[in-house]
Design a protein around this motif. Structure first.
Motif, PDB file in Angstrom:
ATOM      1  N   HIS A   8      21.749 119.892   2.833  1.00  0.00           N
ATOM      2  CA  HIS A   8      23.179 119.893   3.165  1.00  0.00           C
ATOM      3  C   HIS A   8      23.362 120.143   4.668  1.00  0.00           C
ATOM      4  O   HIS A   8      24.165 119.474   5.312  1.00  0.00           O
ATOM      5  CB  HIS A   8      23.914 120.951   2.339  1.00  0.00           C
ATOM      6  N   GLU A   9      22.600 121.081   5.216  1.00  0.00           N
ATOM      7  CA  GLU A   9      22.679 121.377   6.648  1.00  0.00           C
ATOM      8  C   GLU A   9      22.238 120.171   7.477  1.00  0.00           C
ATOM      9  O   GLU A   9      22.883 119.807   8.468  1.00  0.00           O
ATOM     10  CB  GLU A   9      21.815 122.590   6.987  1.00  0.00           C
ATOM     11  N   ILE A  10      21.145 119.534   7.072  1.00  0.00           N
ATOM     12  CA  ILE A  10      20.661 118.332   7.771  1.00  0.00           C
ATOM     13  C   ILE A  10      21.719 117.236   7.721  1.00  0.00           C
ATOM     14  O   ILE A  10      22.017 116.591   8.735  1.00  0.00           O
ATOM     15  CB  ILE A  10      19.330 117.854   7.157  1.00  0.00           C
ATOM     16  N   ALA A  11      22.305 117.025   6.546  1.00  0.00           N
ATOM     17  CA  ALA A  11      23.325 115.989   6.388  1.00  0.00           C
ATOM     18  C   ALA A  11      24.538 116.268   7.273  1.00  0.00           C
ATOM     19  O   ALA A  11      25.112 115.341   7.855  1.00  0.00           O
ATOM     20  CB  ALA A  11      23.747 115.884   4.925  1.00  0.00           C
ATOM     21  N   GLN A  12      24.932 117.516   7.397  1.00  0.00           N
ATOM     22  CA  GLN A  12      26.070 117.867   8.250  1.00  0.00           C
ATOM     23  C   GLN A  12      25.773 117.539   9.709  1.00  0.00           C
ATOM     24  O   GLN A  12      26.617 116.988  10.414  1.00  0.00           O
ATOM     25  CB  GLN A  12      26.407 119.353   8.115  1.00  0.00           C
ATOM     26  N   HIS A  13      24.575 117.896  10.174  1.00  0.00           N
ATOM     27  CA  HIS A  13      24.199 117.600  11.559  1.00  0.00           C
ATOM     28  C   HIS A  13      24.139 116.091  11.799  1.00  0.00           C
ATOM     29  O   HIS A  13      24.631 115.598  12.820  1.00  0.00           O
ATOM     30  CB  HIS A  13      22.849 118.232  11.897  1.00  0.00           C
ATOM     31  N   LEU A  14      23.541 115.360  10.855  1.00  0.00           N
ATOM     32  CA  LEU A  14      23.456 113.903  11.009  1.00  0.00           C
ATOM     33  C   LEU A  14      24.835 113.258  11.043  1.00  0.00           C
ATOM     34  O   LEU A  14      25.096 112.374  11.852  1.00  0.00           O
ATOM     35  CB  LEU A  14      22.624 113.298   9.879  1.00  0.00           C
ATOM     36  N   LYS A  15      25.720 113.708  10.183  1.00  0.00           N
ATOM     37  CA  LYS A  15      27.080 113.168  10.141  1.00  0.00           C
ATOM     38  C   LYS A  15      27.790 113.384  11.477  1.00  0.00           C
ATOM     39  O   LYS A  15      28.392 112.455  12.030  1.00  0.00           O
ATOM     40  CB  LYS A  15      27.866 113.821   9.014  1.00  0.00           C
ATOM     41  N   ALA A  16      27.694 114.589  12.023  1.00  0.00           N
ATOM     42  CA  ALA A  16      28.333 114.889  13.307  1.00  0.00           C
ATOM     43  C   ALA A  16      27.752 114.039  14.427  1.00  0.00           C
ATOM     44  O   ALA A  16      28.483 113.506  15.272  1.00  0.00           O
ATOM     45  CB  ALA A  16      28.179 116.372  13.632  1.00  0.00           C
ATOM     46  N   MET A  17      26.435 113.866  14.419  1.00  0.00           N
ATOM     47  CA  MET A  17      25.791 113.056  15.456  1.00  0.00           C
ATOM     48  C   MET A  17      26.186 111.591  15.333  1.00  0.00           C
ATOM     49  O   MET A  17      26.455 110.925  16.328  1.00  0.00           O
ATOM     50  CB  MET A  17      24.277 113.205  15.393  1.00  0.00           C
ATOM     51  N   LEU A  18      26.196 111.073  14.113  1.00  0.00           N
ATOM     52  CA  LEU A  18      26.559 109.666  13.901  1.00  0.00           C
ATOM     53  C   LEU A  18      28.007 109.393  14.292  1.00  0.00           C
ATOM     54  O   LEU A  18      28.324 108.311  14.780  1.00  0.00           O
ATOM     55  CB  LEU A  18      26.326 109.276  12.440  1.00  0.00           C
ATOM     56  N   GLU A  19      28.876 110.363  14.084  1.00  0.00           N
ATOM     57  CA  GLU A  19      30.286 110.176  14.447  1.00  0.00           C
ATOM     58  C   GLU A  19      30.497 110.208  15.962  1.00  0.00           C
ATOM     59  O   GLU A  19      31.480 109.664  16.461  1.00  0.00           O
ATOM     60  CB  GLU A  19      31.145 111.251  13.780  1.00  0.00           C
ATOM     61  N   SER A  20      29.576 110.832  16.696  1.00  0.00           N
ATOM     62  CA  SER A  20      29.775 110.996  18.136  1.00  0.00           C
ATOM     63  C   SER A  20      28.968 110.024  18.992  1.00  0.00           C
ATOM     64  O   SER A  20      29.122 110.016  20.207  1.00  0.00           O
ATOM     65  CB  SER A  20      29.422 112.432  18.547  1.00  0.00           C
ATOM     66  N   ILE A  21      28.123 109.199  18.394  1.00  0.00           N
ATOM     67  CA  ILE A  21      27.261 108.305  19.179  1.00  0.00           C
ATOM     68  C   ILE A  21      27.789 106.877  19.118  1.00  0.00           C
ATOM     69  O   ILE A  21      28.255 106.425  18.083  1.00  0.00           O
ATOM     70  CB  ILE A  21      25.788 108.402  18.682  1.00  0.00           C
TER      71      ILE A  21
END
Length: 52
Positions: A8-21
């Motif tokens: 869940h923590e990994i998915a949250q970080h990936l989601k935030a990164m994908l939204e900002s790149i």
């Protein structure tokens, strides 16, 4: 931390990164079967480079 909490923590970080790149890459670093690091390499494209 339980495995589901880790994912869940990994998915949250990936989601935030994908939204900002806009242009670039996201890399997962795995050690002993676990994600230990997430790297984001972002490219910036300049408008005046199109005229070269």
């Amino acid at each position: 931390m339980r495995p589901t909490e880790e994912w869940h923590e990994i998915a949250q970080h990936l989601k935030a990164m994908l939204e900002s790149i806009k242009f670039g890459s996201i890399t997962l670093v795995v050690q002993d079967g676990k994600v230990v690091q997430i790297e984001k390499n972002e490219k910036v494209r300049l408008q005046n480079n199109k005229t070269r």
